[in-house]
Write a protein that holds these residues in place. Structure first.
Motif, PDB file in Angstrom:
ATOM      1  N   ALA A  36      39.751  39.105  40.451  1.00 37.59           N
ATOM      2  CA  ALA A  36      41.132  39.332  40.882  1.00 37.59           C
ATOM      3  C   ALA A  36      41.316  40.739  41.443  1.00 37.59           C
ATOM      4  N   LYS A  56      39.908  40.965  44.871  1.00 38.54           N
ATOM      5  CA  LYS A  56      40.736  40.224  45.816  1.00 38.54           C
ATOM      6  C   LYS A  56      42.119  40.856  46.002  1.00 38.54           C
ATOM      7  N   VAL A 106      43.421  34.971  39.277  1.00 40.70           N
ATOM      8  CA  VAL A 106      42.752  33.933  40.060  1.00 40.70           C
ATOM      9  C   VAL A 106      42.763  32.645  39.248  1.00 40.70           C
ATOM     10  N   VAL A 118      38.138  29.304  40.357  1.00 45.19           N
ATOM     11  CA  VAL A 118      37.364  30.406  40.935  1.00 45.19           C
ATOM     12  C   VAL A 118      36.309  30.875  39.940  1.00 45.19           C
TER      13      VAL A 118
END
Length: 334
Positions: free
Chosen positions: A37, A40, A45, A49
């Motif tokens: 996370a 990103k 997430v 994932v």
């Protein structure tokens, strides 16, 4: 230490041909989801994932390990991709980020019986433990481990106990003050939970010293918590603290530092029976997966990841086989 047939079979399943545990740890839950996370730049997430990440890591790397450690929350789909590697499954809910005293807890819908039916060769439990905790906390944790030991005995499956110390004052456990007390925490924890009353068959433990405070090591940046001779003696003291077989964890350090750590153990003339190595093998892949996707992760693992685990396997050639500590008619690996 004499084992029943089921416990012996489980330990054989997670060992390599030399009888050494050369296992890959991939039961991290919050650590993985938070790291992906963060890369990103999102708050969180979805579970899918984390599941996909574990599937890819397992499919590429498990063939180079004697076993893999996974969790029932995200890891069971990956377990199907492990090939011939043995399987350890975590039974505890993650309390890695919990505040002291980090009381343990189990998954509501899992039991040792169910984890064994799901394919587990061994049951793994993580306990955050400090020997001088308040008496009520100490008794709570010890009784909890006794229950799990009895449950594993009833189902004739090995009980792998991971012990992690922590700073009861709420620190991160990486400062000089904590480093000075760490040998006592690790060694006394091994001594306590090596007692037969707990039913533990394999201990997964931290190094009793923090390498960044050991002089004459590349990890050391200046401050010392011990002399070199003291650090080496602490490793030998850990080896002598229990008659149970035990393996070292990688504690989130880099691959280079973990390899240096294994060599340091050997140079100290200390014994151990293998490793459960996690992030030192695959942690750099989390950023690649988050930013570039599944294919890029697979490519990185097939090169850098495989090289990381190969270096660990070479360093493990000096580890003692399990049968040095476990009584059996036929030594593991023979």
């Amino acid at each position: 230490m004499t084992l029943t047939s089921g416990k012996l079979a489980g330990l054989k399943a997670i060992s390599n041909s030399q009888g050494v545990v050369a296992a890959l740890a991939l039961d991290q839950r919050g650590i993985v989801s938070k790291a992906i996370a963060r890369e990103k730049a999102v708050e969180d997430v979805p579970a899918s994932v984390v599941i996909e990440f574990k599937e890819i890591v397992t499919e590429v790397l498990a063939k180079h390990a004697s076993a893999i450690l996974l969790d029932p929350e995200y890891g069971l789909p990956a377990a199907k991709l492990r090939g011939t590697a043995g399987l350890m499954i975590a039974y505890e809910r993650s309390a890695y980020y919990a505040a002291p005293p980090r009381l343990p807890d189990l998954y509501d819908v899992w039991s040792v019986r169910r984890l064994k039916e799901a394919g587990a060769d061994c049951i793994k439990i993580l306990l955050h433990y400090v020997p001088d905790e308040a008496p009520a906390i100490h008794e709570h944790k010890c009784a909890w481990i006794e229950r799990i030991g009895d449950e594993c005995r009833a189902n004739d499956i090995p009980f792998v106990l991971e012990l992690l110390g922590y700073d009861v004052a709420g620190g991160d456990g990486k400062d000089l003050r904590y480093a000075k007390g760490k040998p006592q925490i690790v060694i006394e924890s091994m001594r306590e939970f090596g007692k037969d009353r707990y039913g533990v068959d394999l201990l997964k433990v931290e190094l009793p010293v923090l390498m960044k405070y050991v002089p004459e090591t590349s990890a050391c940046k200046g401050e010392h918590a011990y002399t070199l001779a003291e650090a080496q003696q602490y490793l030998r003291d850990a080896s002598a603290a229990t008659s149970k077989p035990f393996v070292y964890l990688s504690a989130g350090v880099s691959n280079a530092e973990f390899i240096e750590t294994l060599r340091f153990i050997t140079d100290s003339r200390a014994t151990y029976n293998g490793v459960l190595c996690g992030r030192a093998t695959w942690q750099d892949g989390m950023a690649i997966y988050a930013r570039q996707g599944a294919k890029a992760l697979e490519q990185w693992l097939s090169t850098e990841g495989v090289e990381n685990i190969a270096r660990v396997n070479v360093a493990l050639k000096t580890a003692e086989p399990l049968h040095e500590r476990v009584a059996m008619a036929t030594p593991i690996g023979s």
